[in-house]
Enzyme design. Structure first.
Site, PDB file in Angstrom:
ATOM      1  N   GLU A  19       0.796  -1.229   0.000  1.00 60.12           N
ATOM      2  CA  GLU A  19       0.000   0.000   0.000  1.00 60.12           C
ATOM      3  C   GLU A  19       0.826   1.275   0.000  1.00 60.12           C
ATOM      4  O   GLU A  19       0.524   2.219   0.734  1.00 60.12           O
ATOM      5  CB  GLU A  19      -0.932  -0.036   1.215  1.00 60.12           C
ATOM      6  N   HIS A  60      -8.083  -4.321  -1.129  1.00 59.88           N
ATOM      7  CA  HIS A  60      -7.309  -4.359   0.117  1.00 59.88           C
ATOM      8  C   HIS A  60      -6.328  -3.187   0.181  1.00 59.88           C
ATOM      9  O   HIS A  60      -6.296  -2.443   1.172  1.00 59.88           O
ATOM     10  CB  HIS A  60      -6.574  -5.705   0.203  1.00 59.88           C
ATOM     11  N   GLU A  61      -5.553  -3.011  -0.861  1.00 51.44           N
ATOM     12  CA  GLU A  61      -4.532  -1.941  -0.831  1.00 51.44           C
ATOM     13  C   GLU A  61      -5.184  -0.557  -0.825  1.00 51.44           C
ATOM     14  O   GLU A  61      -4.696   0.353  -0.160  1.00 51.44           O
ATOM     15  CB  GLU A  61      -3.547  -2.080  -1.996  1.00 51.44           C
ATOM     16  N   HIS A  73      -6.092   0.304   2.711  1.00 48.26           N
ATOM     17  CA  HIS A  73      -4.980   0.757   3.561  1.00 48.26           C
ATOM     18  C   HIS A  73      -4.818   2.279   3.521  1.00 48.26           C
ATOM     19  O   HIS A  73      -4.171   2.845   4.413  1.00 48.26           O
ATOM     20  CB  HIS A  73      -3.668   0.119   3.104  1.00 48.26           C
ATOM     21  N   GLU A 129      -3.843  -4.631   9.468  1.00 51.63           N
ATOM     22  CA  GLU A 129      -4.316  -5.629   8.507  1.00 51.63           C
ATOM     23  C   GLU A 129      -5.744  -6.108   8.786  1.00 51.63           C
ATOM     24  O   GLU A 129      -6.510  -6.338   7.848  1.00 51.63           O
ATOM     25  CB  GLU A 129      -3.339  -6.801   8.433  1.00 51.63           C
ATOM     26  N   ASP A 175       9.524 -10.172   9.534  1.00 53.65           N
ATOM     27  CA  ASP A 175       9.377 -10.945   8.289  1.00 53.65           C
ATOM     28  C   ASP A 175       9.214 -12.437   8.581  1.00 53.65           C
ATOM     29  O   ASP A 175       8.547 -13.155   7.839  1.00 53.65           O
ATOM     30  CB  ASP A 175      10.602 -10.764   7.376  1.00 53.65           C
ATOM     31  N   TYR A 228      -4.185 -10.863   9.989  1.00 53.21           N
ATOM     32  CA  TYR A 228      -5.222 -10.543   9.005  1.00 53.21           C
ATOM     33  C   TYR A 228      -6.547 -11.189   9.409  1.00 53.21           C
ATOM     34  O   TYR A 228      -7.579 -10.524   9.505  1.00 53.21           O
ATOM     35  CB  TYR A 228      -4.852 -11.091   7.616  1.00 53.21           C
TER      36      TYR A 228
HETATM   37  N1  BES Z   1       1.114  -4.381   3.731  1.00 55.50           N
HETATM   38  C1  BES Z   1       0.865  -5.693   3.229  1.00 55.50           C
HETATM   39  C2  BES Z   1       2.100  -6.370   2.703  1.00 55.50           C
HETATM   40  C3  BES Z   1       3.215  -6.525   3.705  1.00 55.50           C
HETATM   41  C4  BES Z   1       2.953  -6.853   5.014  1.00 55.50           C
HETATM   42  C5  BES Z   1       4.502  -6.354   3.305  1.00 55.50           C
HETATM   43  C6  BES Z   1       3.998  -6.984   5.923  1.00 55.50           C
HETATM   44  C7  BES Z   1       5.550  -6.484   4.205  1.00 55.50           C
HETATM   45  C8  BES Z   1       5.298  -6.803   5.515  1.00 55.50           C
HETATM   46  C9  BES Z   1      -0.198  -5.671   2.127  1.00 55.50           C
HETATM   47  O1  BES Z   1      -1.199  -4.731   2.308  1.00 55.50           O
HETATM   48  C10 BES Z   1      -0.904  -6.999   2.161  1.00 55.50           C
HETATM   49  O2  BES Z   1      -1.497  -7.282   3.153  1.00 55.50           O
HETATM   50  N2  BES Z   1      -0.812  -7.758   1.090  1.00 55.50           N
HETATM   51  C11 BES Z   1      -1.500  -9.014   0.966  1.00 55.50           C
HETATM   52  C12 BES Z   1      -2.781  -8.780   0.214  1.00 55.50           C
HETATM   53  C13 BES Z   1      -3.941  -9.626   0.619  1.00 55.50           C
HETATM   54  C14 BES Z   1      -4.210  -9.724   2.073  1.00 55.50           C
HETATM   55  C15 BES Z   1      -5.187  -9.188  -0.115  1.00 55.50           C
HETATM   56  C16 BES Z   1      -0.580  -9.969   0.239  1.00 55.50           C
HETATM   57  O3  BES Z   1       0.514  -9.561  -0.159  1.00 55.50           O
HETATM   58  O4  BES Z   1      -0.907 -11.121   0.095  1.00 55.50           O
HETATM   59 ZN    ZN Z   2      -2.497  -5.348   3.943  1.00 58.15          ZN
END
Ligand code: BES
Ligand code: ZN
Length: 613
Positions: A270, A294-295, A298, A317, A374, A382
């Site tokens: 996002e 989703h994005e 955010h 999340e 990570d 989520y």
């Molecule tokens: N912000 C996250 C991606 C992220 C989280 C990157 C933690 C690094 C560390 C992004 O908004 C996300 O949640 N992406 C999901 C999308 C899904 C839940 C619709 C993904 O990448 O799968």
């Molecule tokens: Zn997210």
């Protein structure tokens, strides 16, 4: 202490950064960014002489404070946290006073925030490419900063790149001009006037072109993918309008999308004004657009109201998944929203099975003391977060009542960073007349215990039943029953239902090879290019120990790098004795060209030591 960030070595209690001015040169030959960053910091207490910033794999050349030379030392490296940069000011600051700390620095080719591509590794094959991914704590390997989501700052940037390339950032574009120091280069300028946490600083450089998606949206990609992307993401403006109706005005100006190379480790990211997405969303039928919803969401939950530390990541999340599903509900109906919500519960079950039901990382609020975010990353924040909000929606009077709370919550905490306690206090003050109902919630079980939540919300089953029925038929089928399966079974299934059907089978015991062989024949799954379907289908085959799937799974694991797909595929390949050696060999073969975070995590999954992102 509540609110103290265990993953940052910086000192936000001493001073806080309000603005950042970045000037740098992107050097594709050296694979580095070199330049200066000027941080406007404000003292949080009297007699301030010393401050600490986060850095990781950075070379620091020089530091000044209000243009006077400042002494600095780079402390010892503390694994994923990096090295503290201790700066001694040549003067004393009183509480509330500002100083401009200017640091000249250079990144390392191994920076965990960056992935560098040679021309051959791009779609166009003619130009190099670079992208950043700072969340959760990689901004410190891009530039020295207070790398904690508890600090918010505005920024301005001037980025020098070869003239034939385009630079974009998580900000509004402020034009470009020839680089006065090098006539083969251009300087791109950007401003972000809304205060953001460091993890939302983002940069991409490549041969990018754009197409218009709507009045405030372009989609950016390499030429080869841009038309397909414009088709896939055509609902962007409709989603933005629904999101504004649900959550309040969109304050960021532009909302652009950027389609990255296949190694991008996430579905989407996002970054303000410019969401980054994986090309694995390009299914051809817009069926994976919930990632865009989703994005977009955010832009309120996460980017306006931000978790103060990564231990409260569920605030980002969980609320975002809630809004994402409300957008889906508006577009495709309330039954669809419930179907997605139930899919989320099943996904949570999946994650908790993988982690183990007593694993402390399955707490909604995990302790991240000495845990790399990570490594802790999973669906739990989520989906446990979403389940709590969906449960509260039902408890407190339904979707209409709950969205008004959410709107008020966003208004209350916009531009701030908060912890769960702030959220809960606001919930109680908003529902003053329903505190008796709120007191029936087992908060401690939701927040601080491992495993599945203490209660399961209620779900409309209309769209899920067909998936459950068909998966049960396969689970119960003997060899003699296999003749009864044919393509008509899926005739009325949406691609979402196919995904759910496969996900349910993955939760059950492995099927016999005879079954998956028959399934391939009846449903022709090998021909599916929808990444979510293909991923689950190949896992199902590997778990059934069907050798024919090995080359296809190796291909999917290495030709794209989305962590959600690549890690489980590598894990399954490693677990299956017949593909174990190939999995390890494939990792070693591709490691050098993988995203640094993906390489670190897959190495861990395969029991290969020595790699650190
Ligand atoms: N912000 C996250 C991606 C992220 C989280 C990157 C933690 C690094 C560390 C992004 O908004 C996300 O949640 N992406 C999901 C999308 C899904 C839940 C619709 C993904 O990448 O799968
Ligand atoms: Zn997210």
């Amino acid at each position: 202490m509540a609110g103290l960030d265990p993953t940052s070595l910086s000192s936000p209690d001493d001073c806080r950064t309000h603005h950042l001015y970045l000037r740098c040169r992107v050097d594709f030959e050296r694979r580095s960014l070199r330049g200066t960053v000027a941080l406007t910091v404000r003292a949080e207490r009297d007699l301030l002489r010393c401050l600490v910033l986060d850095t990781k794999d950075l070379t620091i050349h020089n530091v000044t404070a209000d243009r006077q030379e400042a002494k600095f030392t780079l402390g010892e490296r503390q694994s994923y946290k990096g090295s503290p940069l201790e700066i001694t000011l040549p003067f004393e600051l009183r509480k509330g006073q500002d100083a401009i700390i200017e640091i000249s620095f250079e990144t390392s080719p191994r920076s965990s925030a960056l992935q560098w591509f040679s021309p051959e590794q791009t779609s166009g094959k003619r130009h190099p490419f670079l992208f950043s991914q700072c969340q959760a704590n990689h901004c410190r390997s891009l530039l020295p900063c207070q790398d904690t989501p508890s600090v918010k700052l505005t920024y301005y940037a001037e980025i020098s790149v070869p003239s034939e390339l385009v630079a974009l950032m998580s900000a509004n574009r402020d034009g470009d001009l020839p680089d006065p120091e090098d006539c083969t280069r251009k300087i791109y300028r950007f401003y972000q006037n809304v205060p953001i946490p460091s993890y939302l600083i983002a940069l991409v450089v490549g041969a990018l072109v754009s197409r218009e998606l709507g009045p405030r949206s372009l989609v950016w990609a390499e030429e080869e993918l841009v038309e397909k992307s414009a088709y896939e993401f055509a609902q962007t403006e409709a989603m933005l309008k629904i999101a504004e109706d649900l959550a309040g005005p969109y304050v960021w100006g532009q909302y652009d999308l950027l389609v990255l190379p296949p190694s991008f480790p996430y579905g989407g990211m996002e970054n303000p004004c410019l969401t980054f997405v994986t090309p694995t969303l390009l299914a051809g039928d817009r069926s994976l657009s919930s990632v865009i919803a989703h994005e977009i969401s955010h832009s309120w939950t996460g980017n306006l109201v931000t978790n103060k530390t990564w231990e409260h990541f569920w605030l980002n999340e969980g609320h975002t998944v809630y809004l994402e599903r409300r957008i889906g509900g508006r577009l495709f109906g309330e039954q669809f929203r419930h179907f997605q919500a139930l899919g989320g519960w099943r996904e949570l079950q999946n994650s908790i099975n993988t982690f183990g039901s007593t694993n402390p990382l399955t707490h909604l609020i995990p302790s991240l003391k000495d845990v790399d975010p990570d490594v802790a990353y999973s669906s739990v924040p989520y989906e446990k977060g979403f389940a709590l909000l969906f449960y509260l929606e039902q408890l407190l009077g339904g979707p209409d009542v709950f969205i008004e709370f959410l709107k008020a919550y966003i208004q209350q905490f916009a531009y701030k960073s908060i912890v769960t306690e702030d959220w809960k206090n606001f919930l109680y003050s908003y529902f003053t007349y329903k505190t008796d109902i709120l007191d029936t919630v087992d908060w401690n079980a939701w927040f601080n215990t491992p495993g599945m939540p203490p209660v399961k919300p209620t779900y409309d089953m209309t769209l899920a039943n067909a998936c459950i029925d068909l998966s049960q038929r396969w689970i119960k089928a003997t060899e003699n029953d296999l003749g009864s399966f044919n393509s008509a079974d899926l005739k009325d299934f949406s691609s979402h239902q196919v995904i759910e059907f496969l996900a349910l089978l993955l939760l059950a015991d492995p099927l016999p090879v005879s079954h998956v062989r028959k399934m391939r024949e009846a449903y022709n799954f090998n021909a599916f290019n929808n990444s979510e379907i293909r991923f689950r289908w190949l896992r199902l085959c590997l778990q059934a120990e069907w050798e024919d799937a090995i080359p296809l799974a190796l291909q999917m694991a290495t030709k794209q790098g989305r962590l959600k797909f690549t890690r489980p595929l590598f894990k399954d390949l490693y677990k299956f004795e017949k593909s174990r050696d190939q999995a390890v060999a494939a990792f070693h073969q591709h490691q050098a060209s993988m995203h640094p975070v993906t390489a670190m995590l897959v190495a861990k999954d395969l029991g290969i030591g020595g790699q650190t992102a």
